[in-house]
Design an enzyme around this catalytic site. Structure first.
Site, short mmCIF file in Angstrom:
data_model
loop_
_atom_site.label_atom_id
_atom_site.label_comp_id
_atom_site.label_asym_id
_atom_site.label_seq_id
_atom_site.Cartn_x
_atom_site.Cartn_y
_atom_site.Cartn_z
N GLU A 1 39.45 32.12 44.32
CA GLU A 1 37.54 32.69 44.13
C GLU A 1 37.11 32.99 42.80
O GLU A 1 36.19 32.61 42.60
CB GLU A 1 37.53 33.51 45.82
CG GLU A 1 36.04 34.44 45.66
CD GLU A 1 35.54 35.03 46.73
OE1 GLU A 1 36.76 35.46 47.96
OE2 GLU A 1 35.12 35.93 46.84
N ARG B 1 44.18 44.83 58.30
CA ARG B 1 43.85 44.63 56.78
C ARG B 1 43.16 46.05 56.41
O ARG B 1 42.23 47.07 57.28
CB ARG B 1 42.80 43.70 56.61
CG ARG B 1 43.24 42.09 57.00
CD ARG B 1 42.73 40.82 56.05
NE ARG B 1 42.83 40.70 55.31
CZ ARG B 1 41.01 40.55 54.97
NH1 ARG B 1 40.23 40.79 55.13
NH2 ARG B 1 41.14 39.95 53.17
N GLU C 1 32.92 44.42 55.16
CA GLU C 1 32.13 43.77 54.96
C GLU C 1 31.06 42.93 56.74
O GLU C 1 31.03 42.15 56.74
CB GLU C 1 32.60 42.62 54.36
CG GLU C 1 33.30 42.66 53.05
CD GLU C 1 33.70 41.96 52.26
OE1 GLU C 1 34.10 41.19 52.47
OE2 GLU C 1 33.84 41.64 51.33
N LYS D 1 45.47 44.26 49.79
CA LYS D 1 45.43 42.92 48.52
C LYS D 1 46.17 43.73 47.30
O LYS D 1 46.65 44.95 47.66
CB LYS D 1 43.82 42.89 48.51
CG LYS D 1 42.92 42.55 49.45
CD LYS D 1 41.45 41.62 49.51
CE LYS D 1 41.03 41.37 50.54
NZ LYS D 1 39.61 41.09 49.93
N ARG E 1 34.44 51.63 44.19
CA ARG E 1 34.85 51.03 45.56
C ARG E 1 36.24 51.16 45.58
O ARG E 1 37.36 50.65 46.09
CB ARG E 1 34.34 49.61 45.44
CG ARG E 1 34.46 48.79 46.33
CD ARG E 1 34.38 47.08 46.10
NE ARG E 1 35.20 46.25 46.66
CZ ARG E 1 34.38 45.18 46.40
NH1 ARG E 1 33.72 44.70 46.05
NH2 ARG E 1 35.45 43.81 46.95
N ASP F 1 39.22 43.57 44.44
CA ASP F 1 39.49 42.37 45.46
C ASP F 1 39.89 41.32 44.20
O ASP F 1 39.09 40.30 44.44
CB ASP F 1 37.86 42.20 45.78
CG ASP F 1 37.48 41.17 47.11
OD1 ASP F 1 38.74 40.60 47.28
OD2 ASP F 1 35.87 40.73 47.22
N GLU G 1 48.71 41.67 49.97
CA GLU G 1 47.97 40.06 49.83
C GLU G 1 47.59 39.75 48.63
O GLU G 1 47.06 40.39 48.52
CB GLU G 1 47.08 40.19 51.21
CG GLU G 1 45.99 39.13 51.46
CD GLU G 1 44.49 39.41 52.02
OE1 GLU G 1 44.97 40.14 53.04
OE2 GLU G 1 43.26 39.42 51.70
N GLU H 1 35.72 29.41 54.29
CA GLU H 1 35.32 31.14 53.29
C GLU H 1 35.91 30.78 51.98
O GLU H 1 37.21 30.59 52.62
CB GLU H 1 35.31 32.07 54.16
CG GLU H 1 34.63 32.89 53.68
CD GLU H 1 34.38 33.77 54.06
OE1 GLU H 1 33.66 33.91 55.62
OE2 GLU H 1 33.78 35.03 53.36
N LYS I 1 40.36 42.45 60.47
CA LYS I 1 39.68 42.49 59.12
C LYS I 1 38.62 43.30 60.47
O LYS I 1 37.83 42.84 60.73
CB LYS I 1 39.18 41.30 58.86
CG LYS I 1 37.90 41.67 57.57
CD LYS I 1 37.10 40.81 57.14
CE LYS I 1 35.60 41.27 55.61
NZ LYS I 1 35.37 40.37 55.17
N ASN J 1 37.19 36.81 58.91
CA ASN J 1 35.34 37.32 59.51
C ASN J 1 35.59 36.27 60.40
O ASN J 1 35.57 34.98 60.76
CB ASN J 1 34.72 36.63 57.78
CG ASN J 1 34.85 37.24 57.68
OD1 ASN J 1 34.75 38.55 57.04
ND2 ASN J 1 34.22 37.22 55.82
C1 GCV Z 1 36.95 36.42 54.28
C2 GCV Z 1 35.87 39.24 49.30
C3 GCV Z 1 35.62 37.12 49.09
C4 GCV Z 1 35.05 37.62 51.19
C5 GCV Z 1 36.37 37.58 52.19
C6 GCV Z 1 36.76 39.26 51.59
C7 GCV Z 1 38.44 39.09 52.79
O1 GCV Z 1 35.09 39.84 49.96
O2 GCV Z 1 34.29 37.29 49.00
O3 GCV Z 1 34.20 36.07 51.43
O4 GCV Z 1 36.36 37.15 53.00
O5 GCV Z 1 36.83 39.30 50.21
O6 GCV Z 1 39.34 39.50 51.99
O7 GCV Z 1 37.62 39.97 54.13
#
Ligand code: GCV
Length: 713
Positions: free
Chosen positions: A401, A327, A294, A368, A344, A373, A395, A168, A290, A211
Site C-alpha cells: 500500500e 486488532r 476507521e 501493526k 495517532r 500504518d 502484523e 482493498e 477490526k 472492513n
Molecule cells: C482494511 C489502512 C488502510 C485501510 C485498511 C486499514 C487497516 O488505513 O488504508 O485500507 O483497512 O489500514 O489496517 O484496517
C-alpha cells in the site's frame, strides 16, 4: 521461467521437483497431509521417471519421507531417529508440531516428521535443496517453525466495494476467492495458492476483509458454506481458514438488538453461531476483528473496552480450540488537525497497554509493526513491548500500500527482518520475533536457536498481496515478498538475501539450468546477480525517493500512490510533518511534544527522546528540527533530503538498466521481462515525480539551495 496458461507457477514450477521426481521414494505414515506428500511425489515421479511407494518396504530407496509414528521405519530412518533421541538424552526431545528431522545416511535422504504437516514441510525443504539433498551425507538437522501461527489476511471483499473494489489495497487484480458478490468457483486456483503457501510455511488464511461490509458479514451464517468450500481446498496443505467478522454481527445478522459484550443474550448468540461454524468447518481457525477503527463497530459504543469485546468472542471459540485475532489498530480518524495534543502514534498503546492481563488465553492482540500504518519507515510499535501477559501477533503488510503498490520493486524482507530483530529492552533483551513467537521469556542468546521450542505466541500475520493476476502479485518480482513473509514466519532470523536466493533458485533457476541446482555459472549466475542488485536494496531505494527521515505519508490521499506532501496534513486522519519555513518533523518527545517516546521502555525511551541519539532514519518521526540541523551522518536535514531524492531516482534508473540488459539472454521469459520492464518505466516516472515534488516543496519552504547546485524545479 515460463508462463503456463493461465497462472504462473511462482516458486513451484514443475522443474523444482526434478531432483525428487527422479528418485525412488518411500512415504510412510497416515493422514490427509501424508496423502498430499505422496501425491506431490507421485506427480513429480510421473514427470521425471522416479518411483514412489506407500508403506511397502521393498527398497532400496533414495528418499524416505516418514512420520516417526510409522509402524516400521526402514534402516536409515530408524538410525536417524535413534541418533536424534540419543542426542536429546533420556528425556527425549520431541520433533514438535510441524517439525521434522532431515538427514542423509548411507546414501538415503531421510525426512522424519512428528506429524503430517511436518512431513509436508520436510518435503518442501527437500524440494528447495534440489540435488543438494542427495549429494552427500548430512548430519541430522532439526527444523521446526519459530512461530506456531503464520497467517495471511486477505482484505478481499465479497461484493465489489464502490471505492475499494474487490480487494482493498489490492494491486494484483481481483480476489482469488470472490467475484461480484459470489465465490469465484475457481478452486483450482485456490489449491495452487495453498501449495505455494505451504511451500513457504504459511498455515492460516483469513479469507475476507477486516472492513466487514453487509455481504461479508453473512459469511458467518447463511454464507458459511462458501467459506467451508475454501477450507476444504486449503486443508490438504495444512492451512486453516479464519474469518473476519463484524463486532456488530449479533445486530446485523438477526440476533439480539445489541452487540454489548456483557449482555447475556449476546454471549449466547456468539456461542450458538460459533458452534454451527465448527459443525461445518471442524478445523476452523477463528475470528479476526477490526473494532472501533476507521468506522468499524466495536465495544466503545456500549461503554466497554477492547478486552470485554475480544473476550466474548474468545469465550465462544475456546471449546473448539479457536482463537480471535483482535486488532490493535485503534485510533481517532476524525481528529482536528489544529489539535496538537492528539498523536495517532500513541493511540494503540493508550488503548491496549492498560488492558494487559485482561484478555482470555485464546485472544491474540494483533499489532501493526509500527505505531502508525505500514509506512516505509516507522519505529517498532511500543505496544509490542507493553503487553507481556497477552498473546501478541505482529502484523506486516505484504501488499505494498505505502511501498510502491506492486508497480515499484520493493523487496520488504530487509524491513521485516529489522522489525523482527528489534530488541525493545536493548541488546540483552528479547527481540520482536521472540515476542511474536511467544518465547520472549526463554533465556536469550541461545547459540542454536533451531533447538528452541516453537512458541505458542500470536505469531506473524501478513496482509496478502495476492490477486487473480496471472503472476499472482501484479509485479512478478513482488512474489518474493510473499515467499519471504512465509519464510520469516518460520525462521525470523533468516538472512533476507538468503531468502531471496531460495526464491530465485526455485522460481528462475530450473528453467535455466534444467535442475534445481543453485545457478553457479553463466547466464543463471548473471540473473542471480541482477536480481540481487535490483532487489536487495530496493526498500532503502524506495525510502530515499519518498518521505524523508521517517516522517511518513506524503502520499496522495485515498489511493495512497505517488507524492502529495500536504495531502494529509490538514485532514482528520492525522498530521504527519508540520513543515514550515524553519523546519520539519513531529515533536513526539516527553519534554516538549506528545510524549510518545515515553511509551517505550529504556533504553529506547531515552534514545528516541534525545536529539543527539535518535537514529537519523527516524529523526523526523520523533523530532521537529530546523532544516540546518546536522544529522549523525554529518549532512544537514535539507541537504539529506536533496541528496537522497536525487540518489533514489538515479538508483531506480540503474535498476531499470540492469533489468533491461537481461533482454534476449533467455534466462527470463520474454513476456515476464517485458512486463517488469514496463513496470520499471512507471517506477522511474514516479520516482522522478517524488524527487521533484519533495525537493521543490522543501526548497520553497526553506529557501535553502542544494549545495551541489542540481536543478530543483
Ligand atoms: C482494511 C489502512 C488502510 C485501510 C485498511 C486499514 C487497516 O488505513 O488504508 O485500507 O483497512 O489500514 O489496517 O484496517
Amino acid at each position: 521461467m515460463t508462463i503456463p496458461d493461465p497462472v504462473h507457477p511462482a516458486w513451484l514450477p514443475p522443474e523444482a521437483f526434478r531432483a525428487v521426481g527422479s528418485r525412488r521414494t518411500l512415504v510412510l505414515g497416515d493422514g490427509l497431509l501424508v496423502e498430499t506428500v505422496h501425491d506431490e511425489v507421485a506427480q513429480a515421479c510421473a514427470r521425471y521417471g522416479g518411483r514412489v511407494r506407500r508403506g511397502a518396504e521393498d527398497g532400496p530407496y533414495d528418499l524416505v519421507l516418514a512420520l516417526i509414528t510409522a509402524e516400521s521405519l526402514p534402516g536409515a530412518a530408524g538410525a536417524v531417529l535413534a541418533e536424534f533421541r540419543g542426542d536429546a538424552g533420556p528425556a527425549g526431545r520431541v520433533i514438535g508440531a510441524e517439525g521434522y528431522l532431515l538427514a542423509r545416511r548411507d546414501g538415503v535422504t531421510v525426512v522424519l516428521a512428528g506429524d503430517s504437516a511436518g512431513l509436508l514441510y520436510g518435503l518442501f525443504h527437500v524440494v528447495r535443496l534440489g540435488e543438494r539433498a542427495f549429494a552427500a551425507e548430512r548430519e541430522a538437522e532439526h527444523h521446526r517453525p519459530a512461530m506456531r501461527r503464520r497467517m495471511l489476511d486477505h482484505w478481499d471483499n465479497v461484493d465489489v466495494h464502490p471505492v475499494m473494489g474487490q480487494v482493498e489495497r489490492g494491486y494484483a487484480g481481483g480476489s482469488i476467492f470472490w467475484r461480484d458478490g459470489a465465490p469465484r468457483g475457481d478452486l483450482a486456483r485456490v489449491r495452487a495458492y495453498a501449495r505455494l503457501l505451504a511451500a513457504c510455511g504459511v498455515n492460516a488464511i483469513s479469507v475476507n476483509n477486516v472492513n466487514v461490509h453487509a455481504t461479508e458479514a453473512r459469511l458467518l451464517t447463511d454464507r458459511l458454506g462458501d467459506v467451508a468450500a475454501i477450507a476444504d481446498v486449503l486443508r490438504p496443505y495444512g492451512i486453516r481458514v479464519h474469518l473476519s467478522v463484524s463486532f456488530a454481527s449479533p445486530v446485523v445478522l438477526g440476533g439480539p438488538p445489541t452487540a454489548d459484550p456483557l449482555d447475556e443474550d449476546v454471549r449466547t448468540w456468539w456461542t450458538g453461531v460459533t458452534e454451527r461454524v465448527y459443525e461445518t468447518i471442524p478445523d476452523f481457525g477463528g475470528y479476526v476483528v477490526k473494532a472501533d477503527s476507521e468506522g468499524q463497530p466495536g465495544p466503545f459504543a456500549y461503554g466497554r473496552d477492547h478486552a470485554d469485546g475480544a473476550n466474548v468472542l474468545a469465550e465462544a471459540l475456546a471449546p473448539h480450540d479457536g482463537v480471535v485475532h483482535w486488532r490493535a489498530f485503534v485510533y481517532n480518524h476524525r481528529q482536528d488537525w489544529r489539535d496538537r495534543t492528539t498523536d495517532r502514534a500513541r493511540a494503540a498503546h493508550d488503548h491496549f497497554a492498560p488492558l494487559d492481563g485482561r484478555f482470555r488465553d485464546n485472544v491474540i492482540v494483533q499489532v501493526k509493526h509500527g505505531p502508525i500504518d505500514f509506512q516505509t519507515r516507522e519505529p517498532v510499535s511500543p505496544v509490542i513491548a507493553a503487553m507481556p501477559a497477552t498473546r501478541l501477533a505482529v502484523e506486516l503488510q505484504v501488499t505494498q500500500e505505502y511501498t510502491g503498490q506492486q508497480r515499484h520493486v520493493c523487496y520488504l524482507a530487509p524491513m521485516w527482518s529489522e522489525v523482527l530483530g528489534f530488541r525493545p529492552w536493548g541488546p540483552d533483551g528479547a527481540a520482536v520475533a521472540d515476542i511474536a513467537a511467544g518465547t520472549a521469556d526463554v533465556a536469550d542468546g541461545a547459540e542454536d536457536r533451531h533447538g528452541r521450542a516453537p512458541g505458542d505466541g500470536g505469531g506473524l500475520v501478513g496482509v496478502s498481496n495476492v490477486g487473480d493476476d496471472p503472476y499472482w502479485t501484479g509485479h512478478p518480482l513482488a512474489q518474493a515478498n510473499l515467499y519471504a513473509f512465509g519464510r520469516l514466519a518460520w525462521v525470523p532470523w533468516a538472512d533476507p538475501a538468503a531468502i531471496l536466493d531460495e526464491w530465485i533458485d526455485l522460481t528462475f533457476a530450473p528453467a535455466a539450468t534444467g535442475g534445481t541446482e543453485p545457478a553457479a555459472t553463466g547466464e543463471s549466475e548473471r540473473l542471480r546477480r541482477t536480481l540481487h542488485a535490483i532487489m536487495d536494496g530496493s526498500w532503502r531505494t524506495y525510502e530515499r525517493y519518498t518521505a524523508p527521515l521517517g516522517v511518513g505519508f506524503m502520499v496522495r490521499p485515498g489511493h495512497h500512490y505517488g507524492p502529495d506532501v500536504d495531502g494529509y496534513e490538514y485532514t482528520p486522519w492525522g498530521t504527519y510533518h508540520f513543515a514550515d519555513r524553519d523546519g520539519v518533523g513531529v515533536d513526539r518527545t516527553r519534554a516538549t511534544g506528545t510524549g510518545f517516546t515515553g511509551q517505550y521502555p529504556p533504553p529506547w525511551s531515552g534514545t528516541y527522546e534525545s536529539l543527539a541519539d535518535c537514529p537519523d532514519e527516524l529523526l523526523l518521526f520523533f523530532h521537529h528540527v530546523p532544516y540546518g540541523h546536522v544529522l549523525r551522518s554529518g549532512s544537514t536535514v535539507i541537504q539529506h533530503v536533496y541528496d537522497t531524492h536525487f540518489a533514489g531516482a538515479e538508483q531506480v534508473a540503474e535498476a531499470r538498466r540492469h533489468w533491461a540488459e537481461l533482454a534476449g539472454t533467455g534466462v527470463v521469459d520474454e513476456r515476464l521481462h517485458a512486463r517488469v520492464l514496463g513496470l520499471f518505466d512507471e517506477q522511474l516516472r514516479c520516482a522522478e515525480e517524488w524527487r521533484d515534488q519533495i525537493n521543490a516543496y522543501f526548497f520553497r519552504k526553506s529557501g535553502v539551495p542544494d549545495a551541489q547546485g542540481r536543478r530543483i524545479p
